[in-house]
Each structure stands twice: as C-alpha cells, then as structure tokens.
Design an enzyme around this catalytic site. Structure first.
Site, PDB file in Angstrom:
ATOM      1  N   CYS A 117      28.868  38.823  34.817  1.00 28.47           N
ATOM      2  CA  CYS A 117      28.123  38.466  36.017  1.00 28.47           C
ATOM      3  C   CYS A 117      29.001  37.614  36.902  1.00 28.47           C
ATOM      4  O   CYS A 117      29.614  36.668  36.432  1.00 28.47           O
ATOM      5  CB  CYS A 117      26.861  37.698  35.647  1.00 28.47           C
ATOM      6  SG  CYS A 117      25.955  37.077  37.059  1.00 28.47           S
ATOM      7  N   GLY A 118      29.043  37.940  38.174  1.00 28.00           N
ATOM      8  CA  GLY A 118      29.842  37.171  39.108  1.00 28.00           C
ATOM      9  C   GLY A 118      29.019  36.313  40.031  1.00 28.00           C
ATOM     10  O   GLY A 118      29.554  35.653  40.909  1.00 28.00           O
TER      11      GLY A 118
END
Length: 281
Positions: A117-118
């Site tokens: 996840c960014g």
C-alpha cells in the site's frame, strides 16, 4: 537506526506438492511457490498496519515503509527495530520519537489483507494526493545504462526464477550498475524494501535510478519521490495519476522499459537517447 533483534527469518519460497499437467500427461511433483504472510507494523507498541508480504528483508521493509510513507524523514529517526517471526506471520517492532508517534495516531488504521500500500492510513483525498518536495537532481543516464540495469535486474531475482510470483525493485548507479535488488509479492513492498536497503547502506539514492518489474502506479511514483530517487523505470505502463505526480514532482517516469526500448512520460532530460527527439535513430 539500531536493530534490536531478528528471529526465525524465513525463506522467500517454499516447497509444495502439486499436480502438474503437461503435454497430455499429469504427475505429482515438488514445486517452489512464493511465501506470503501477514506482517504487522507496530510503532511504539501500537499496531499501525498489517501488510501481506514475502518474509525476507523485513528490516529493510520496516525502514523503507517508514520512510516512503512519511512516518519518519530520516533513518536515524528509527531508534529500534525488532523483527519477530512466528508460525502465522511476523511483527516489526519499531520505535520512533514521541512527536512522530503522536502524528501517526491521526493516520492509524488496520490494512490487513493487502499486498502493499502506498497511501496507508490517509483519511482524506487531499492527504493521499499530496505533492512531495520537487526533485532537483542533475542525474543523466544513457539508454544503454537503462538497458544494462534491466538485464541485471532480471538476472538477480532468485525468488522470481523459482516461483514466477514476485515483483522486484532494483537501484542502479548512473552507469547502469545494479547495486541492490529486493523482491516481494507486492510491488509496493519490493520498492519499500529497496528504499530501506538504500538507507541502511547509506547510499545516496539521488545519484542513481530505480527499475521495477511492475506497472508504475501513483503509489510507486510517490514512494520513489519520497526516497529522492530522480528516475523510475517500469517494465509496464504507468497510470495517468502517476504521470501527473511525476511531472509536478520532477520525477523522470519511464514505462515499457524493455531491452533498449522505453516510453518517457515526464522530465526526459535525464535520459540520453543518443538522438534528438523527433529524429530517427
């Protein structure tokens, strides 16, 4: 940053008995498959996120995730990292300064079940679409250096060679010599591990470029920019939002990078193609 403990670090692949059907015949054989497990990020005793990841290079993962997510700005802000693995997963015990922990409380949420996840813990569109400081690197590379780095990256993916199920991220110097490679089932995780490895090795990321075996999403572009990597080359396509971020942040974003071919989507001045734009090689 100091390392407190690391126990029972696991391999990135495991053996499974499978039924293989080829050429009209079936057989029970031993095969290698990619390992995947939940990894909990625990800051100052409080869990922040749970990521699905390959159980290798977890110290790099802890540092790189913390840097690319803006939880800390410098490696020295991480005072202790303790890595503990057990049957069903792993936990990364991370100590950060109290003021950083207080800010993290505003972002806290559980992200169990995601392979990377960014935009972790952000509660608003504005927070997700933040623009990082502009990259002012004077880096320039030749297209041959990019091709050389891509070849080297392909040759340095042992888990992918065994399983065909993981992404890789590598960092090369301006001549295309790959210095570090990290693999993971999640493309964001592979880049986070690379960012952490660069910080742990005290390598100036702005003096080289990153190559990844995936598409270039907004999150990937954001992580590269946060790490002060001036050029990101992906073997697949970028997204429109990644291009917009790269354009505003000063990141050279390259897609479809294969052999000596590529598409440059932003800040092409960092890549010397050997011919002027519009000319035929």
């Amino acid at each position: 940053m100091t390392n407190s403990s690391s126990r029972s670090v696991r391999a990135g692949s495991v053996v499974r008995t499978v039924c293989r059907h080829r050429g009209g015949r079936s057989a029970m054989v031993q095969d290698m498959v990619a390992a995947e497990m939940p990894v909990a990020f625990i800051y100052n005793g409080v869990q922040f996120a749970v990521m699905m990841a390959t159980p290798e290079d977890l110290e790099d993962f802890a540092l790189g995730f913390s840097l690319s997510e803006g939880i800390v700005d410098h490696a020295q802000d991480l005072r202790v990292i303790a890595v503990e693995t057990f049957l069903e997963g792993a936990s990364l015990q991370i100590d950060i300064p109290p003021e950083r922990a207080a800010a993290l409380d505003q972002r806290r949420r559980n992200l169990d079940g995601r392979s990377g996840c960014g935009v972790c813990g952000n509660e608003s569109i504005e927070a997700v679409l933040r623009v990082p400081p502009v990259l002012n690197s004077s880096l320039q590379i030749d297209v041959d250096a990019l091709a050389h780095a891509l070849d080297a990256l392909h040759a340095r993916q042992p888990i992918a060679a065994q399983t065909g199920a993981v992404h890789a991220a590598g960092w090369a110097d301006a001549q295309g010599n790959v210095q570090l490679v990290r693999e993971d089932v999640g493309r964001h995780n592979a880049l986070d591990k690379l960012i952490g490895a660069l910080a742990r090795a005290r390598i100036d990321a702005s003096q080289g470029f990153a190559v990844v075996t995936s598409r270039a999403s907004y999150e990937m572009a954001m992580k590269a920019t946060q790490a002060r990597i001036p050029l990101l080359a992906a073997i697949s396509a970028p997204t429109a939002l990644a291009i917009s971020l790269a354009d505003s942040a000063g990141l050279t974003l390259i897609g479809f990078a294969r052999n000596h071919d590529c598409v440059v989507y932003s800040h092409p001045q960092r890549l010397n193609l050997g011919v002027a734009v519009g000319e035929t090689a």
